[in-house]
Scaffold this motif. Structure first.
Motif, mmCIF file in Angstrom:
data_model
loop_
_atom_site.group_PDB
_atom_site.id
_atom_site.type_symbol
_atom_site.label_atom_id
_atom_site.label_comp_id
_atom_site.label_asym_id
_atom_site.label_seq_id
_atom_site.Cartn_x
_atom_site.Cartn_y
_atom_site.Cartn_z
ATOM 1 N N TRP A 189 10.635 3.917 -8.976
ATOM 2 C CA TRP A 189 9.528 4.098 -9.929
ATOM 3 C C TRP A 189 8.130 3.967 -9.200
ATOM 4 O O TRP A 189 7.227 4.311 -9.294
ATOM 5 N N THR A 190 8.496 2.693 -8.295
ATOM 6 C CA THR A 190 7.264 1.887 -7.907
ATOM 7 C C THR A 190 6.263 2.801 -7.027
ATOM 8 O O THR A 190 5.072 2.743 -7.162
ATOM 9 N N PRO A 191 6.819 3.644 -5.886
ATOM 10 C CA PRO A 191 6.084 4.467 -5.248
ATOM 11 C C PRO A 191 5.083 5.413 -5.809
ATOM 12 O O PRO A 191 3.819 5.569 -5.382
ATOM 13 N N PRO A 192 5.686 6.255 -6.673
ATOM 14 C CA PRO A 192 4.888 7.264 -7.243
ATOM 15 C C PRO A 192 3.789 6.536 -8.338
ATOM 16 O O PRO A 192 2.841 7.100 -8.338
ATOM 17 N N HIS A 193 4.286 5.399 -8.832
ATOM 18 C CA HIS A 193 3.221 4.834 -9.669
ATOM 19 C C HIS A 193 2.188 4.019 -9.049
ATOM 20 O O HIS A 193 1.041 4.425 -9.427
ATOM 21 N N PHE A 194 2.267 3.189 -7.866
ATOM 22 C CA PHE A 194 1.213 3.071 -7.350
ATOM 23 C C PHE A 194 0.482 3.872 -6.406
ATOM 24 O O PHE A 194 -0.804 3.965 -6.316
#
Length: 311
Positions: free
Chosen positions: A190-195
């Protein structure tokens, strides 16, 4: 990419005219980030099999919160030069001179040691070891090594924010399992698309500070394609708790709906040619996405316990 050299702004950021207020030191803990970390850590604790005394469970959650805050404080100490340059971060306590770098580092270091030792002595040393590694990973691997050197900083460094559910799980069970790893992978992917959604509309800030975020290095189009790829890969990972038997219909339905919406946001971002309205909407929804999964996981667990009691 080499580390950004300290500038006149960073030298100014090293000056402090006061010891800082309570609010300034709370700001060093990154309370908004901490709240999500605490919630996912609590979810890991809540769904873990076995029993933990409520007081010990509260101590475990407190340690996760303090450890996350310690990481944030040390991160602000190290990043004070680029924080002073970026519009998004120039109001933090160190760049505006409210807290000295030395005070921030000492504050973070003491909290880090305190959180790990308390977790080990009051809960168990497996959870303490995971907490210590999480702090090390965020401070050393992500902040000091990856962040300023590679556009994969968020991809690899995102692991630091993915450990809290594993820590919560270990606090109850004293071990690591496929279930806790699946919760780790949910946050990790989840972290890459979030940031990256954030970096799309903050690209100028990152470029000014010399941070090689994906839009700065690869361009916005390539970033948007990778965001869609990650959301597609994330969907089956999000359903892993159901397949592993730790979640049921409530979580499964929530996961299907949330992932369909997240993919929809990524497609809209990819199609957007001008402006960043879609990217801002996806960034906002990404927080709802993660909160929704872990809230549904807890609700599923609670409903299951209620069913057992009533049967």
């Amino acid at each position: 990419m080499t580390r950004v050299a300290p500038s006149l702004l960073s030298e100014h950021a090293g000056l402090s005219t006061s010891g800082g207020s309570v609010g300034d030191f709370i700001a060093l803990l990154k309370p908004r980030v901490m709240s999500l970390v605490v919630f996912t850590g609590f979810a890991g604790l809540a769904v873990a099999p076995g029993h933990i005394h409520p007081l010990i469970g509260a101590v475990a959650v407190l340690c996760i919160a303090v450890g996350a805050g310690a990481s944030g404080a040390i991160n602000m100490w190290y990043d004070r030069d680029i924080d002073a340059i970026m519009n998004r971060t120039c109001g933090r306590p160190i760049p505006r001179g409210a807290v000295s770098p030395d005070a921030a580092l000492s504050f973070g270091g003491v909290l880090a040691v305190f959180s790990v030792m308390l977790m080990g002595l009051a809960v168990n040393w497996v959870a303490a070891g995971l907490l210590a590694f999480t702090i090390f990973f965020y401070v050393v691997i992500y902040t000091m090594w990856l962040k300023r050197r590679t556009p994969q900083n968020i991809v690899i460094g995102g692991a630091a924010g993915a450990f809290p559910p594993m820590i919560g799980w270990a606090a109850v069970t004293g071990d690591i399992s496929l279930v806790s790893i699946s919760l780790f992978l949910l946050i990790f992917m989840w972290t890459p698309p979030h940031f990256w959604a954030l970096s799309l509309f903050r690209e100028g800030d990152y470029a000014k500070a010399g941070i090689p975020m994906m839009p700065v290095v690869a361009g916005q189009r390539a970033t948007k394609i990778q965001m869609l790829a990650y959301t597609l890969l994330l969907a089956p990972i999000a359903l892993a708790p159901v397949l592993l038997g730790v979640a049921g219909v409530i979580y499964g339905a929530a996961a299907v709906g949330l992932n369909a919406a997240f993919i929809g946001h990524a497609i809209t971002v990819l199609r957007e040619r001008q402006g960043h309205r879609a990217a801002k909407a996806m960034f906002g929804f990404s927080l709802v996405y993660l909160f929704g999964h872990f809230a549904a996981l807890i609700l599923d667990r609670v409903s299951g316990l209620v069913g057992l009691i009533g049967s």
